[in-house]
Scaffold this motif. Structure first.
Motif, mmCIF file in Angstrom:
data_model
loop_
_atom_site.group_PDB
_atom_site.id
_atom_site.type_symbol
_atom_site.label_atom_id
_atom_site.label_comp_id
_atom_site.label_asym_id
_atom_site.label_seq_id
_atom_site.Cartn_x
_atom_site.Cartn_y
_atom_site.Cartn_z
ATOM 1 N N ARG A 70 61.576 -49.753 72.858
ATOM 2 C CA ARG A 70 62.994 -50.126 72.887
ATOM 3 C C ARG A 70 63.066 -51.644 72.890
ATOM 4 O O ARG A 70 62.686 -52.291 73.866
ATOM 5 C CB ARG A 70 63.690 -49.549 74.117
ATOM 6 N N GLU A 71 63.571 -52.209 71.815
ATOM 7 C CA GLU A 71 63.616 -53.661 71.698
ATOM 8 C C GLU A 71 64.879 -54.113 70.975
ATOM 9 O O GLU A 71 65.437 -53.382 70.145
ATOM 10 C CB GLU A 71 62.399 -54.181 70.931
ATOM 11 N N THR A 72 65.303 -55.342 71.289
ATOM 12 C CA THR A 72 66.435 -55.971 70.619
ATOM 13 C C THR A 72 66.008 -57.367 70.182
ATOM 14 O O THR A 72 65.357 -58.090 70.945
ATOM 15 C CB THR A 72 67.663 -56.068 71.536
ATOM 16 N N ALA A 73 66.357 -57.738 68.973
ATOM 17 C CA ALA A 73 65.982 -59.057 68.463
ATOM 18 C C ALA A 73 67.095 -59.597 67.575
ATOM 19 O O ALA A 73 67.951 -58.847 67.078
ATOM 20 C CB ALA A 73 64.666 -58.994 67.698
ATOM 21 N N GLN A 74 67.064 -60.911 67.392
ATOM 22 C CA GLN A 74 68.043 -61.609 66.565
ATOM 23 C C GLN A 74 67.322 -62.321 65.436
ATOM 24 O O GLN A 74 66.320 -63.011 65.662
ATOM 25 C CB GLN A 74 68.789 -62.645 67.409
ATOM 26 N N GLY A 75 67.798 -62.152 64.229
ATOM 27 C CA GLY A 75 67.225 -62.847 63.090
ATOM 28 C C GLY A 75 68.232 -63.785 62.461
ATOM 29 O O GLY A 75 69.412 -63.441 62.304
ATOM 30 N N LEU A 76 67.791 -64.983 62.108
ATOM 31 C CA LEU A 76 68.623 -65.969 61.419
ATOM 32 C C LEU A 76 67.915 -66.369 60.135
ATOM 33 O O LEU A 76 66.711 -66.665 60.151
ATOM 34 C CB LEU A 76 68.855 -67.197 62.292
ATOM 35 N N LYS A 77 68.638 -66.397 59.049
ATOM 36 C CA LYS A 77 68.052 -66.706 57.750
ATOM 37 C C LYS A 77 68.933 -67.684 56.995
ATOM 38 O O LYS A 77 70.118 -67.436 56.791
ATOM 39 C CB LYS A 77 67.861 -65.415 56.937
ATOM 40 N N PHE A 78 68.344 -68.813 56.605
ATOM 41 C CA PHE A 78 69.045 -69.794 55.782
ATOM 42 C C PHE A 78 68.492 -69.730 54.369
ATOM 43 O O PHE A 78 67.283 -69.811 54.159
ATOM 44 C CB PHE A 78 68.869 -71.208 56.337
ATOM 45 N N ASP A 79 69.364 -69.572 53.395
ATOM 46 C CA ASP A 79 68.968 -69.509 51.992
ATOM 47 C C ASP A 79 69.655 -70.608 51.202
ATOM 48 O O ASP A 79 70.869 -70.829 51.338
ATOM 49 C CB ASP A 79 69.362 -68.159 51.376
ATOM 50 N N PHE A 80 68.882 -71.307 50.393
ATOM 51 C CA PHE A 80 69.439 -72.270 49.439
ATOM 52 C C PHE A 80 68.885 -71.957 48.062
ATOM 53 O O PHE A 80 67.671 -71.820 47.885
ATOM 54 C CB PHE A 80 69.078 -73.709 49.811
ATOM 55 N N GLN A 81 69.773 -71.834 47.087
ATOM 56 C CA GLN A 81 69.386 -71.593 45.706
ATOM 57 C C GLN A 81 70.072 -72.635 44.835
ATOM 58 O O GLN A 81 71.300 -72.670 44.742
ATOM 59 C CB GLN A 81 69.797 -70.186 45.259
ATOM 60 N N SER A 82 69.280 -73.484 44.230
ATOM 61 C CA SER A 82 69.857 -74.518 43.373
ATOM 62 C C SER A 82 70.236 -73.930 42.023
ATOM 63 O O SER A 82 69.806 -72.831 41.651
ATOM 64 C CB SER A 82 68.871 -75.662 43.172
ATOM 65 N N GLY A 83 71.047 -74.688 41.290
ATOM 66 C CA GLY A 83 71.255 -74.371 39.894
ATOM 67 C C GLY A 83 70.097 -74.925 39.087
ATOM 68 O O GLY A 83 69.042 -75.258 39.649
ATOM 69 N N ALA A 91 64.984 -72.417 48.571
ATOM 70 C CA ALA A 91 64.358 -72.601 49.879
ATOM 71 C C ALA A 91 64.866 -71.534 50.834
ATOM 72 O O ALA A 91 66.018 -71.082 50.737
ATOM 73 C CB ALA A 91 64.663 -73.988 50.434
ATOM 74 N N GLN A 92 63.998 -71.142 51.768
ATOM 75 C CA GLN A 92 64.360 -70.116 52.748
ATOM 76 C C GLN A 92 63.733 -70.461 54.093
ATOM 77 O O GLN A 92 62.537 -70.746 54.169
ATOM 78 C CB GLN A 92 63.869 -68.749 52.279
ATOM 79 N N ALA A 93 64.554 -70.484 55.127
ATOM 80 C CA ALA A 93 64.074 -70.712 56.488
ATOM 81 C C ALA A 93 64.455 -69.502 57.332
ATOM 82 O O ALA A 93 65.605 -69.042 57.293
ATOM 83 C CB ALA A 93 64.687 -71.976 57.081
ATOM 84 N N LEU A 94 63.507 -68.965 58.103
ATOM 85 C CA LEU A 94 63.709 -67.741 58.862
ATOM 86 C C LEU A 94 63.289 -67.954 60.316
ATOM 87 O O LEU A 94 62.246 -68.552 60.589
ATOM 88 C CB LEU A 94 62.878 -66.605 58.276
ATOM 89 N N VAL A 95 64.114 -67.448 61.231
ATOM 90 C CA VAL A 95 63.814 -67.516 62.656
ATOM 91 C C VAL A 95 64.126 -66.163 63.282
ATOM 92 O O VAL A 95 65.200 -65.596 63.063
ATOM 93 C CB VAL A 95 64.632 -68.607 63.378
ATOM 94 N N LEU A 122 58.972 -71.014 56.973
ATOM 95 C CA LEU A 122 59.683 -71.743 55.936
ATOM 96 C C LEU A 122 58.949 -71.546 54.629
ATOM 97 O O LEU A 122 57.722 -71.647 54.578
ATOM 98 C CB LEU A 122 59.755 -73.236 56.278
ATOM 99 N N ALA A 123 59.675 -71.251 53.570
ATOM 100 C CA ALA A 123 59.049 -71.040 52.271
ATOM 101 C C ALA A 123 60.002 -71.466 51.173
ATOM 102 O O ALA A 123 61.207 -71.665 51.403
ATOM 103 C CB ALA A 123 58.647 -69.575 52.095
ATOM 104 N N GLY A 124 59.475 -71.615 49.994
ATOM 105 C CA GLY A 124 60.316 -72.010 48.867
ATOM 106 C C GLY A 124 59.713 -71.600 47.546
ATOM 107 O O GLY A 124 58.523 -71.267 47.451
ATOM 108 N N ASN A 125 60.536 -71.613 46.511
ATOM 109 C CA ASN A 125 60.110 -71.305 45.149
ATOM 110 C C ASN A 125 60.553 -72.411 44.206
ATOM 111 O O ASN A 125 61.694 -72.890 44.293
ATOM 112 C CB ASN A 125 60.729 -69.994 44.644
ATOM 113 N N VAL A 126 59.682 -72.833 43.299
ATOM 114 C CA VAL A 126 60.066 -73.658 42.166
ATOM 115 C C VAL A 126 60.429 -72.721 41.029
ATOM 116 O O VAL A 126 59.781 -71.691 40.841
ATOM 117 C CB VAL A 126 58.901 -74.581 41.739
ATOM 118 N N LYS A 127 61.442 -73.055 40.256
ATOM 119 C CA LYS A 127 61.860 -72.153 39.185
ATOM 120 C C LYS A 127 62.176 -72.936 37.916
ATOM 121 O O LYS A 127 62.498 -74.134 37.951
ATOM 122 C CB LYS A 127 63.072 -71.325 39.617
#
Length: 445
Positions: free
Chosen positions: A55-68, A80-84, A117-122
């Motif tokens: 039995r567990e409870t957790a909180q996730g936060l995710k920031f996403d940035f996608q350029s043109g 770019a993506q940052a996850l906590v 933290l992770a990212g993709n070049v496209k």
């Protein structure tokens, strides 16, 4: 600095000079998502230890940035993506060590928080796009990134998607590492039971929209030293009336051994079931699903057949450990089947599974955003692990309710309640599982 972080840094440096270019900024998107997750897994047998009552409870936060994309024949951009993840409740007494909900500390209790933290070049040329980095989340018949816990599973590698031919989408790529739902670290790739890394998952395939109602699919995948897999799919929707349709979904997988598969460290546990050749991949799985939709109601019936020689195979890093022999939190994977249920999988050797589901969209009654469903799965003819003796069986009932607020300040705030009840005489323990999830995404651009 890992590869994905380095790729992001390089992309930022190269593209900084063109940050004002039309399209690069104007087409950019940024959002932050919040997910609050309560998870309760109650094994119906044995003492109430953490391994049997989680039995567990957790909180996730995710920031996403996608350029043109920058201007020019070839446009460039980056994502770019940052996850906590933050553990809120359920101490050592309710947290099984080495599980895939939250990472474990050295004493076996859940860590307070974990992040990555992770990212993709496209790049884009005409109607073809390429992505290289560590924040890939593929969604194809031969590989589906899992997003059923606090943080999503991500992959590192390169992918190309092309739509140069009308109504046809080509997908090719190579993936080298995965980061699990309950981990800050990436691992190599494997299957259930495999403890040695493979750093090469190659795939190629196409989705052909023959008509607006008919989709044909073919994919080939190869996880080096583990398996080769071919997939054929057909999806057809027959429109009966404006609010009435009949959908046919046919799928076939053919999987075989590759390279070192079967050797120590590269053995497939066949989903804890029977294998004609122990440790090796040898499987054919087909399924047929039919859905009749009338207004807000949808009636689904289907059947899946797993061949007798071994279980269905897919990417699963759950047995991969670090240099100290500790689980990396890489467990938890999805596969392209209706039988990927709340608790069970129904993919052991010889298994015949019949399943049905009724779902209702309450928009038909003037309550948009509210949906509910009930499903039942029954698997039988499962071969005993020694190949002789009485065939085994398993069954599961799944209930689900979803609601997304449609208007006001909390527009887009979603709530999901899922409950699964699994019973059987296989090696999987009888279990009741409850999940309560709150999701919200705020877009900045």
């Amino acid at each position: 600095m890992n590869k994905s972080t380095l790729a992001l840094a390089v992309a930022v440096g190269v593209l900084a000079q063109q940050a004002g270019a039309a399209g690069f900024i104007e087409d950019s998107k940024a959002s932050i998502s919040s997910r609050t997750y309560y998870f309760d897994a109650d094994n119906r047998e044995g003492a109430k230890t953490p391994a049997n009552r989680q039995r567990e409870t957790a909180q996730g936060l995710k920031f996403d940035f996608q350029s043109g994309y920058t201007q020019g024949v070839v446009g460039f951009g980056f994502d770019a993506q940052a996850l906590v993840g933050i553990h809120l409740d359920g101490g050592k007494g309710h947290h099984p060590d080495n599980n895939s909900f939250t990472p474990s500390d050295t004493d076996g209790s859940a860590v307070d928080e974990w992040s990555r933290l992770a990212g993709n070049v496209k790049a884009r040329f005409s109607k073809t796009e390429a992505h290289v980095g560590g924040a890939l989340q593929p969604n194809m018949p031969i590989l589906i990134a899992n997003d059923s816990r606090v943080l999503p599973q991500t992959f590192e590698g390169g992918t190309i998607t092309s739509k140069e031919i009308d109504n046809v989408t080509f997908n090719v790529g190579q993936l080298e590492h995965a980061t699990g739902r309950a981990s800050s670290n990436s691992t190599g790739l494997a299957v259930a039971g495999g403890t040695e890394d493979s750093n090469q998952f190659r795939y190629a395939g196409a989705d052909w929209k023959v008509t607006k109602d008919l989709l044909l699919q073919y994919y080939y995948a190869n996880l080096e030293d583990y398996y080769k897999q071919n997939f054929l799919g057909l999806v057809h929707v027959y429109p009966i009336a404006p609010n009435q349709s009949f959908k046919t979904d046919l799928r076939y997988f053919d999987s075989s051994s590759d390279g070192k598969n079967g050797d120590a460290g590269y053995r497939f546990n066949n989903n804890n079931g029977y294998a004609k050749h122990p440790g090796e991949v040898d499987n054919q799985t087909w399924s047929a699903t039919f859905t009749y939709t009338l207004g807000g109601s949808a009636f689904l019936l289907g059947h899946q057949r797993v061949s007798d020689d071994g279980g269905f195979v897919f990417l699963n890093q759950g047995n991969v450990v670090d240099g100290n022999g500790r689980n990396e939190g890489a467990g938890g994977a999805s596969f392209y089947s209706f039988t990927d249920a709340t608790v069970g999988s129904f993919i052991r050797a010889g298994e015949n599974t019949s399943y049905g589901q009724y779902s209702y969209d309450f928009a038909s009654l003037g309550v948009p955003g509210l949906k509910a469903s009930a499903a039942y799965l029954y698997g039988q003819d499962i071969k005993a692990t020694n190949g002789v003796g009485k065939d085994l069986n398993e069954r599961e009932t799944d209930l689900r309710v979803d609601y997304v607020i449609q208007t006001g300040m909390l527009k887009g705030f979603g709530t999901t309640l899922r409950h699964g009840m699994y019973r059987g005489n296989t090696s999987t323990l009888d279990q009741d599982q409850t999940r309560l999830i709150f999701n919200y995404t705020y877009s900045f651009m």
